[in-house]
Design an enzyme around this catalytic site. Structure first.
Site, PDB file in Angstrom:
ATOM      1  N   GLU A 200      -9.986  -2.084   4.668  1.00 31.74           N
ATOM      2  CA  GLU A 200      -8.866  -2.295   5.583  1.00 31.74           C
ATOM      3  C   GLU A 200      -9.345  -2.529   7.001  1.00 31.74           C
ATOM      4  O   GLU A 200      -8.720  -3.275   7.760  1.00 31.74           O
ATOM      5  CB  GLU A 200      -7.917  -1.089   5.537  1.00 31.74           C
ATOM      6  CG  GLU A 200      -6.697  -1.242   6.423  1.00 31.74           C
ATOM      7  CD  GLU A 200      -5.781  -0.031   6.396  1.00 31.74           C
ATOM      8  OE1 GLU A 200      -4.708  -0.119   7.019  1.00 31.74           O
ATOM      9  OE2 GLU A 200      -6.128   0.975   5.777  1.00 31.74           O
TER      10      GLU A 200
ATOM     11  N   GLN B 106       0.835  -1.203   0.000  1.00 36.29           N
ATOM     12  CA  GLN B 106       0.000   0.000   0.000  1.00 36.29           C
ATOM     13  C   GLN B 106       0.870   1.254   0.000  1.00 36.29           C
ATOM     14  O   GLN B 106       1.776   1.378   0.821  1.00 36.29           O
ATOM     15  CB  GLN B 106      -0.897  -0.006   1.236  1.00 36.29           C
ATOM     16  CG  GLN B 106      -1.846   1.182   1.338  1.00 36.29           C
ATOM     17  CD  GLN B 106      -2.678   1.126   2.615  1.00 36.29           C
ATOM     18  OE1 GLN B 106      -2.204   0.678   3.651  1.00 36.29           O
ATOM     19  NE2 GLN B 106      -3.918   1.556   2.539  1.00 36.29           N
TER      20      GLN B 106
ATOM     21  N   TYR C 266       0.103   4.784   0.630  1.00 31.03           N
ATOM     22  CA  TYR C 266      -0.738   5.887   1.102  1.00 31.03           C
ATOM     23  C   TYR C 266       0.095   6.918   1.868  1.00 31.03           C
ATOM     24  O   TYR C 266       0.297   8.029   1.439  1.00 31.03           O
ATOM     25  CB  TYR C 266      -1.853   5.353   2.008  1.00 31.03           C
ATOM     26  CG  TYR C 266      -3.121   4.961   1.286  1.00 31.03           C
ATOM     27  CD1 TYR C 266      -3.105   4.601  -0.057  1.00 31.03           C
ATOM     28  CD2 TYR C 266      -4.335   4.938   1.953  1.00 31.03           C
ATOM     29  CE1 TYR C 266      -4.275   4.236  -0.703  1.00 31.03           C
ATOM     30  CE2 TYR C 266      -5.513   4.568   1.305  1.00 31.03           C
ATOM     31  CZ  TYR C 266      -5.472   4.223  -0.017  1.00 31.03           C
ATOM     32  OH  TYR C 266      -6.635   3.878  -0.646  1.00 31.03           O
ATOM     33  N   SER C 267       0.593   6.525   3.060  1.00 30.47           N
ATOM     34  CA  SER C 267       1.272   7.462   3.947  1.00 30.47           C
ATOM     35  C   SER C 267       2.562   7.996   3.345  1.00 30.47           C
ATOM     36  O   SER C 267       3.233   7.323   2.546  1.00 30.47           O
ATOM     37  CB  SER C 267       1.587   6.791   5.285  1.00 30.47           C
ATOM     38  OG  SER C 267       0.400   6.434   5.963  1.00 30.47           O
TER      39      SER C 267
ATOM     40  N   SER D 168      -5.685   6.148  12.763  1.00 31.69           N
ATOM     41  CA  SER D 168      -5.258   6.314  14.153  1.00 31.69           C
ATOM     42  C   SER D 168      -6.464   6.458  15.079  1.00 31.69           C
ATOM     43  O   SER D 168      -7.535   6.921  14.680  1.00 31.69           O
ATOM     44  CB  SER D 168      -4.345   7.535  14.289  1.00 31.69           C
ATOM     45  OG  SER D 168      -5.088   8.726  14.152  1.00 31.69           O
ATOM     46  N   ASN D 169      -6.275   6.044  16.329  1.00 33.61           N
ATOM     47  CA  ASN D 169      -7.383   6.102  17.282  1.00 33.61           C
ATOM     48  C   ASN D 169      -7.866   7.528  17.516  1.00 33.61           C
ATOM     49  O   ASN D 169      -9.041   7.756  17.811  1.00 33.61           O
ATOM     50  CB  ASN D 169      -6.966   5.453  18.602  1.00 33.61           C
ATOM     51  CG  ASN D 169      -6.948   3.935  18.502  1.00 33.61           C
ATOM     52  OD1 ASN D 169      -7.157   3.373  17.432  1.00 33.61           O
ATOM     53  ND2 ASN D 169      -6.699   3.272  19.610  1.00 33.61           N
TER      54      ASN D 169
END
Length: 402
Positions: free
Chosen positions: A260, A141, A143-144, A384-385
């Site tokens: 995901e 992946q 993405y980041s 992220s949370n």
């Protein structure tokens, strides 16, 4: 999981039956028997010791499941999946987690594969799906980026049209898990730098063997080689590798993140971890203070399991997962991390096992330190949370200003 025939539709969400029917109980037994008979003995030994599988082991298990027709539980039959209902998919995933079998790479099977079914061209589906299913091509992946993580729309990797049937890609991606083993990467790239952040992004499929691609693996504190950085320097990508509309990649990105987060609660992993903590604890289990800690973890795990069952009952009725999945993501990651915190407490200084001379800590306890460190990432990956709490505030609690 089923509803009584006399229950009206408007009462259905409140009267979900969260018990498993006889056909699903039988299916669970079938899955258990298959795993016991088919998981190679050396992989079963690794699962019982530390659960750290090499890439080749993961792909070995992938091909065993592919031969059975069970490698892609979420795929419809027309594309080679088993055509299971939501409950069978849940049971299958839970039994894999409980067994300690290698976790398959999700990037092809659970992310880009389903995305191509939904948004790809027929040519893209014919080209890529069979090789994802067989394991002949591995995906990662993209993405980041170094300055675009939770704020993904700030990404800088750019793809410009060369006017000759290709995009030219330049930039960097971070946390490209297992890119050093992958054949392809699906990437979000900026195709219109002048547009607003979300509006100028496209979704490209990039061959990692292309000239100009550089992959550098990163070794984690837990000793795992999972993560990588990937650079693109003038990489030529055919225009037929664009998925969906030009500049329309943001909608695809959100759809893919939904795939995901499937199974993000990881109840099976936490249950297995708790079982192993009890084995580690031994005589500590008779100490009232420690018993109370274990009991609290069991209550948390049972609560998470019931929340997961509610989501599953809704899925079995055809309801798509909504923002409630953010609750499962947060709580699931927290519970899993707390399980390993408890394991570290049990072992004390010995939990830093990779710093000790060989054989100081038994092999079946060396999993604690590495897993504890690696699983700090559970509160980051899959969204992220902190971001999940924003989703809950905005879409569930509907708090002002959220």
């Amino acid at each position: 999981m089923w509803l009584d025939a006399g229950v009206t539709a408007d009462l259905a969400p409140r009267l979900m039956d969260m018990t498993f029917g006889s056909e699903h109980v039988a299916f669970r037994e079938e899955v258990r028997a298959f795993i016991k008979a088919s998981l190679p003995k050396d992989l079963a030994r690794t699962a019982s010791v530390d659960g750290h599988f090499e890439f080749k082991d993961v792909m070995r298990w992938h091909r065993i499941l592919a031969a059975k027709g069970w490698v892609a539980p979420f795929w419809p039959e027309e594309y080679g999946g088993p055509g299971w209902d939501a409950t069978r998919r849940f049971i299958f995933n839970e039994e894999l987690e409980l067994s300690g079998a290698p976790s398959l790479l999700p990037f092809g099977l659970s992310m880009v594969g389903p995305l191509l079914m939904q948004f790809g061209t027929e040519a893209q589906r014919r080209r890529f799906l069979p090789k994802i299913l067989s394991g002949d091509e591995v995906w990662c992946q993209g993405y980041s980026e170094p300055n675009a993580g939770s704020d993904l729309a700030s990404l800088k990797t750019q793809a410009r049209d060369d006017g000759q049937g290709h995009f030219i890609v330049d930039g960097q991606k971070a946390w490209t898990t297992y890119a050093q083993f992958a054949d392809w990467i699906f990437a979000l790239v900026r195709t219109d730098p002048a547009a607003k952040k979300q509006a100028g992004i496209s979704f490209l499929l990039i061959d990692l063997r292309s000239p100009g691609v550089t992959v550098r693996p990163l070794l984690t504190l837990g000793g795992t080689p999972s993560f990588s950085e990937t650079w693109f320097d003038g990489v030529r990508v055919p225009k037929e590798n664009l998925v969906g509309q030009l500049h329309g990649g943001w909608a695809l990105a959100k759809a893919l993140l939904g795939h995901e987060r499937t199974g993000i609660a990881a109840v099976g992993l936490s249950r297995r971890a708790l079982r192993r903590v009890k084995l580690l604890a031994g005589p500590l289990l008779v100490e009232p203070g420690f018993r109370a800690k274990v009991a609290r973890m069991e209550v948390k795990l049972k609560s998470l399991e019931m929340a997961n069952y509610r989501a599953l009952a809704g899925a079995q009725l055809g309801h798509a997962p909504g923002p409630e999945s953010s609750i499962l993501k947060i709580r699931g990651s927290e519970v899993l991390q707390q399980m390993y915190e408890l394991a570290v407490e049990v072992m004390g200084p010995n939990s830093m096992s990779w710093f000790n001379p060989e054989s100081i800590v038994p092999a079946d306890q060396e999993w604690v330190a590495s897993s504890f460190n690696y699983l700090r990432a559970t509160s980051i990956y899959g969204g992220s949370n902190e971001i999940q709490r924003n989703v809950i505030a905005k879409l569930i609690l509907r708090l002002p200003g959220a």
